[in-house]
Enzyme design. Structure first.
Site, PDB file in Angstrom:
ATOM      1  N   GLU A 167       0.719  -1.112  -0.087  1.00 27.70           N
ATOM      2  CA  GLU A 167      -0.160   0.023   0.004  1.00 27.70           C
ATOM      3  C   GLU A 167       0.841   1.343  -0.006  1.00 27.70           C
ATOM      4  O   GLU A 167       0.722   2.395  -0.552  1.00 27.70           O
ATOM      5  CB  GLU A 167      -1.077   0.006   1.049  1.00 27.70           C
ATOM      6  CG  GLU A 167      -1.928  -0.961   0.953  1.00 27.70           C
ATOM      7  CD  GLU A 167      -2.870  -1.034   2.303  1.00 27.70           C
ATOM      8  OE1 GLU A 167      -2.824  -0.404   3.211  1.00 27.70           O
ATOM      9  OE2 GLU A 167      -3.876  -2.020   2.379  1.00 27.70           O
ATOM     10  N   HIS A 200     -10.182   1.725   0.569  1.00 21.73           N
ATOM     11  CA  HIS A 200     -10.469   0.948   1.593  1.00 21.73           C
ATOM     12  C   HIS A 200     -11.997   0.800   1.929  1.00 21.73           C
ATOM     13  O   HIS A 200     -12.440  -0.020   2.679  1.00 21.73           O
ATOM     14  CB  HIS A 200      -9.878   1.717   3.022  1.00 21.73           C
ATOM     15  CG  HIS A 200      -8.571   1.281   3.162  1.00 21.73           C
ATOM     16  ND1 HIS A 200      -7.530   1.982   2.668  1.00 21.73           N
ATOM     17  CD2 HIS A 200      -8.017   0.353   3.996  1.00 21.73           C
ATOM     18  CE1 HIS A 200      -6.215   1.465   2.627  1.00 21.73           C
ATOM     19  NE2 HIS A 200      -6.455   0.476   3.674  1.00 21.73           N
TER      20      HIS A 200
END
Length: 319
Positions: A167, A200
């Site tokens: 990420e 997310h």
């Protein structure tokens, strides 16, 4: 200043610093490239057909494969962006992405120390309920068997290693070099954090799919998660720009995943409530007090390579 190989203009102000003037259309190319990265990263999680929940070891292993492939290919997109736009600053592509040796040790230690200061309250709270004493913790930390158990745990491996590394590589090391040439560092940080927060939200669809709670009970926590991850994404983007290193954001990400969001309700019920709450406030105070001093670019090799792409002067890029 003339350079046939570089399609950009540089201007020099009274400070002696050079500013990059982005070519026409650069911002659209940069934003589209970042969107492509974000959609590719999240989409790679769903290329596998499965009726199993996301925390199942089989699903985790498959997703490891997907995100590692996307993370490996993401620098190629940044290289392609550089070739298409004609931006070829003096730092190498790897240096722009925060992968370099200069200032590596302070880049690994100081941002993590700063993050620990922010979590001083939760750390003390955890210490008050931990059955281990200090020597027990040291023994476990240096026990090879305990580390072998951790690396065989798919949840631990995802939360502490794979997710932080992939990420931060995609959403910080690859996106920020593409965003900085057409925006100020603060705008690039804000934009990058939005990409990270929205990425997310895919957890909402999984919870709805497996009916893990009511709609309102899923949507409200999702909004909170978006806010928390966006703020965290802004913080690690700040660290990346200030230090010019990827290692700091990765270690801070791993630490925050381990700590989780501070449990204030448990702190209020803690037998050492006053001490714990005092550490919460002290930690926040120390965090903001040392936010800029501990991320001073002079510790990490001045200037930060990614700041050479900035189109405007900013205190984030200089001491």
């Amino acid at each position: 200043m003339e350079n046939d190989d570089v399609n950009l203009l540089l201007t020099e102000e009274t400070t002696g610093h050079f500013l990059l003037v982005p070519p026409d259309g650069l911002c659209w190319i940069s934003v589209v490239s970042c969107l492509l990265l974000a959609f590719s990263f999240v989409g790679s999680l769903y290329v596998w057909k499965s009726n199993l929940p996301s925390d199942h070891p089989t699903v985790i292993k498959r997703r490891f494969t997907s995100v590692l492939i996307i993370s490996t290919l993401s620098p190629i997109l940044v290289w392609t962006w550089r070739e298409v736009t004609g931006l070829r600053p003096s730092p190498s592509l790897w240096a722009l992405m925060g992968i370099r040796f200069e200032g590596l040790v302070p880049a690994a230690v100081l941002p993590l120390l700063l993050t620990m200061l922010a979590f001083l309250g939760p750390v003390i709270q955890l210490a008050t309920v931990c059955p281990w004493n200090f020597m027990d913790g040291i023994q476990v930390a240096f026990d090879p068997w305990s580390w072998m158990q951790c690396f065989s745990d798919m949840l631990w491996l995802r939360n502490q290693v794979v997710a932080p590394l992939t990420e931060e590589l995609v959403f910080r090391a690859c996106m920020l070099p593409m965003l900085l040439p057409c925006s100020s560092p603060s705008t690039a940080i804000f934009t990058c954090s939005l990409f990270f927060g929205v990425a997310h939200l895919h957890h909402v669809f999984e919870l709805l799919r497996f009916r893990q709670g009511t709609v309102s009970g899923i949507i409200l926590p999702a909004i909170f998660q978006f806010s928390y991850t966006a703020v965290f994404g802004a913080y690690t983007a700040f660290i990346f720009i200030r230090t010019g290193h990827l290692v700091g954001p990765v270690l801070c990400h791993s630490f925050c995943n381990y700590m989780g969001f501070p449990d204030i309700s448990a702190a209020l019920e803690n037998p050492h409530c006053l001490t714990v709450l005092s550490c919460y406030m002290l930690g926040v105070l120390l965090f903001f007090l040392f936010l800029f001093p501990l991320t001073d670019p002079t510790y990490y090799g001045l200037p930060s390579p990614v700041c050479t792409l900035s189109s405007s002067h900013s205190s984030l890029c200089i001491t």
